[in-house]
Design an enzyme around this catalytic site. Structure first.
Site, PDB file in Angstrom:
ATOM      1  CD  GLU A 148       7.866   9.601  13.034  1.00 30.12           C
ATOM      2  OE1 GLU A 148       8.830  10.306  12.739  1.00 30.12           O
ATOM      3  OE2 GLU A 148       6.855   9.500  12.295  1.00 30.12           O
ATOM      4  CG  HIS A 199       2.213   7.577  12.287  1.00 32.42           C
ATOM      5  ND1 HIS A 199       2.336   8.769  11.610  1.00 32.42           N
ATOM      6  CD2 HIS A 199       3.423   7.361  12.858  1.00 32.42           C
ATOM      7  CE1 HIS A 199       3.573   9.239  11.752  1.00 32.42           C
ATOM      8  NE2 HIS A 199       4.246   8.409  12.517  1.00 32.42           N
ATOM      9  CG  ASP A 203       0.581   7.912   8.780  1.00 30.54           C
ATOM     10  OD1 ASP A 203       0.428   8.703   9.730  1.00 30.54           O
ATOM     11  OD2 ASP A 203       1.680   7.391   8.514  1.00 30.54           O
TER      12      ASP A 203
END
Ligand code: ACM
Length: 537
Positions: free
Chosen positions: A304, A241, A170
């Site tokens: 995301e 990420h 991440d």
């Protein structure tokens, strides 16, 4: 007092006592489980429990392929306990039930004097409702050292969870050693500091954090999990990420600037560029990941991923034109599609978050529906297999109650009762579409869990409830569950699991002065509804 609740359990009068003379009878395919059973029963009982290949009184392990997959039948009578499994997983789960039928002291690590190791006569018939019973652990935001990860795997196995989804990368950390690209862990496996709390203006803690698993560690973790019938599914989260990877290799980023490994939580605009060289880099990463993890699925994230850097970058816009794509959104699908093709050519399937439905997902993608159940419905209707992990029921980083004393209270209140209400199959699907729901999983995001002790607090006992939702039939009786849980918590006590007490955190489980970020269920549902608008069908 079994947990998860079995299909049926009936008890008779009388007990079978384990003593110095008790043997474990197993052969062939059940021998490995017999070794494991011996290794978990010996420490607390102090009994030798020798293994034999012959039949006789004692603990007998056997196979009956007529039983449903992963199912078992356990019978206890005067001649001892016979566990018959559909397959070696079924035998293993029967053994987990046997442990639960013994006193809770069974779970201690050294001999407990004065306990009679008795098992009530009776019969248990059991098989799981879902074949994917998962838990995701985010080892990127906070690293979980290997010994604690192995302990966590044992706790999953105890609850008949059979899939550990490891979120390995991440913005804030890269946790898997890649030989071809060593800076991923040399630079990306640690960060200068961590944001302290969830508030947007929360200060940094000025304390470096890091850690990673070597390839030898991962082979060990995968093998340890396999012995416990748990498949480890790796996730390399792209193209968002990804700041830890960009910090290690700035040429992977859009600007080419040297970034540091992320120190702030939340969604990040520093995403990968879409150059052919970046894809090649990640093909090489995935090749090593596939060598380490034999799981049929490989996670590539897809969640995301704000595209503002791509939108503003002339070179990316040129790539979009060259590839005949309409915009950044199509480029994101194209990027994930290329990685998906690479996996498919090597016989693996894509596992990705439900954002992948915003474009055309690779064929055979397994979609993890996390923004509520909209993704589950849409994916099933489009013919994709689904893992249900709706945030408001199974995101175990969400606060466990409305109490102000909850540590770093985040998200909506997600109580034990809420978790117990989880049903992976959404309404509104035909029978064929329902069959696409292969299971569900709890997700443990660790921004606010800076140690394995804290993971215990957030995970348990809610994970006990989710395990039951995944294993047991769809009937729900929360009072009955709570009563069985009381017994089950004695087992977790013996194992030293620092679960949340029913009335709130212990003083040392609180985080006074560290701000959270909370939402009401109504406001959150409205927000999620706006997020999933593009994938509603
Ligand atoms: C997610 O929670 N970003 C999958």
């Amino acid at each position: 007092m079994l947990l998860p609740r079995p299909t049926t359990a009936t008890y008779g009068h009388g007990t079978f006592l384990l003593d110095e003379s008790t043997r474990i009878h197993a052969s062939g395919a059940t021998a490995e489980t017999a070794h494991w059973l011996q290794s978990v029963l010996r420490p607390a009982t102090g009994l030798p429990l020798p293994l034999t290949g012959q039949a006789g009184t004692g603990l007998t392990l056997a196979l009956d392929p007529e039983l449903p997959a992963e199912g078992y039948r356990l019978h206890c009578g005067p001649d001892g306990v016979t566990i018959t499994g559909a397959d070696s997983a079924g035998v293993f789960y029967g053994c987990q039930t046997l442990r639960q039928l013994l006193p809770a002291e069974t779970y201690r690590a050294a001999p407990v004097p004065g306990v009679a190791w008795k098992i009530r006569y009776g019969t248990v018939q059991d098989a799981p409702r879902f074949r994917w019973r998962g838990t995701m652990l985010d080892v990127a935001r906070h690293f979980m050292p290997k010994p604690q990860l192995l302990r966590f795997i044992d706790l999953l196995a105890l609850h008949r969870i059979n899939t550990l989804h490891l979120h390995l990368t991440d913005d804030q950390g890269w946790r898997v050693q890649i030989m071809r690209h060593p800076r991923l862990t040399e630079a990306g496996a640690w960060r200068r500091e961590s944001q302290r709390g969830a508030a947007p203006d929360a200060p940094g803690d000025q304390r470096p954090h890091g850690g990673y698993y070597t390839q030898d560690d991962l082979r060990e973790i995968v093998a340890y999990a396999a012995q416990r019938h748990i498949t480890v599914v790796p996730e390399i989260d792209v193209p968002g990420h990804s700041q830890a990877a960009i910090a290690a290799y700035p040429e992977l980023g859009v600007s080419g600037e040297q970034l540091e490994t992320g120190t702030r939580w939340g969604i990040n605009s520093n995403i990968l560029n879409a150059e052919e060289s970046t894809l090649t880099f990640f093909y090489e990463v995935l090749d090593e990941v596939m060598d380490l993890f034999p799981a049929p699925f490989v996670g590539i994230g897809g969640d995301e991923c704000p595209t503002e850097q791509w939108d503003a970058d002339p070179r990316t816009q040129e790539l979009i034109r060259q590839r005949g794509l309409a915009d950044s959104a199509e480029l994101r699908s194209w990027f994930l599609g290329r990685l998906g093709r690479h996996l498919a050519q090597r016989g693996r399937r894509v596992f990705a978050w439900d954002e992948i439905l915003e474009g055309e997902a690779p064929r055979d993608t397994l979609v993890a529906s996390w923004r509520g159940m909209t993704g589950a419905r849409t994916a099933a209707r489009r013919g994709y297999d689904v893992i249900a992990c709706p945030d408001d029921l199974v995101y175990l980083d969400y606060r466990q109650s409305e109490l102000e004393s909850e540590p770093i209270p985040f998200g909506v209140p997600l109580t034990l009762a809420d978790a117990y209400d989880f049903d992976p199959v959404p309404d509104g699907l035909t029978e064929t579409q329902q069959a696409r729901i292969v299971g569900g999983q709890a997700n443990i995001w660790t921004e606010h869990m800076d140690s394995p002790r804290t993971v215990d607090y957030y995970a348990f006992p809610r994970l006990c409830a989710i395990a039951e939702a995944l294993w047991s039939n769809a009937d729900r009786d929360f009072e009955d569950f709570q009563e069985r849980l009381r017994t089950h918590l004695r087992r977790l006590d013996a194992l030293g699991v620092e679960y949340r007490r029913v009335d709130g955190p212990m003083p040392w489980q609180t985080r006074p002065g560290v701000p959270g970020k909370t939402s009401s269920r109504v406001a959150w549902a409205e927000f999620i509804d706006t997020l999933v608008a593009p994938i509603k069908t």
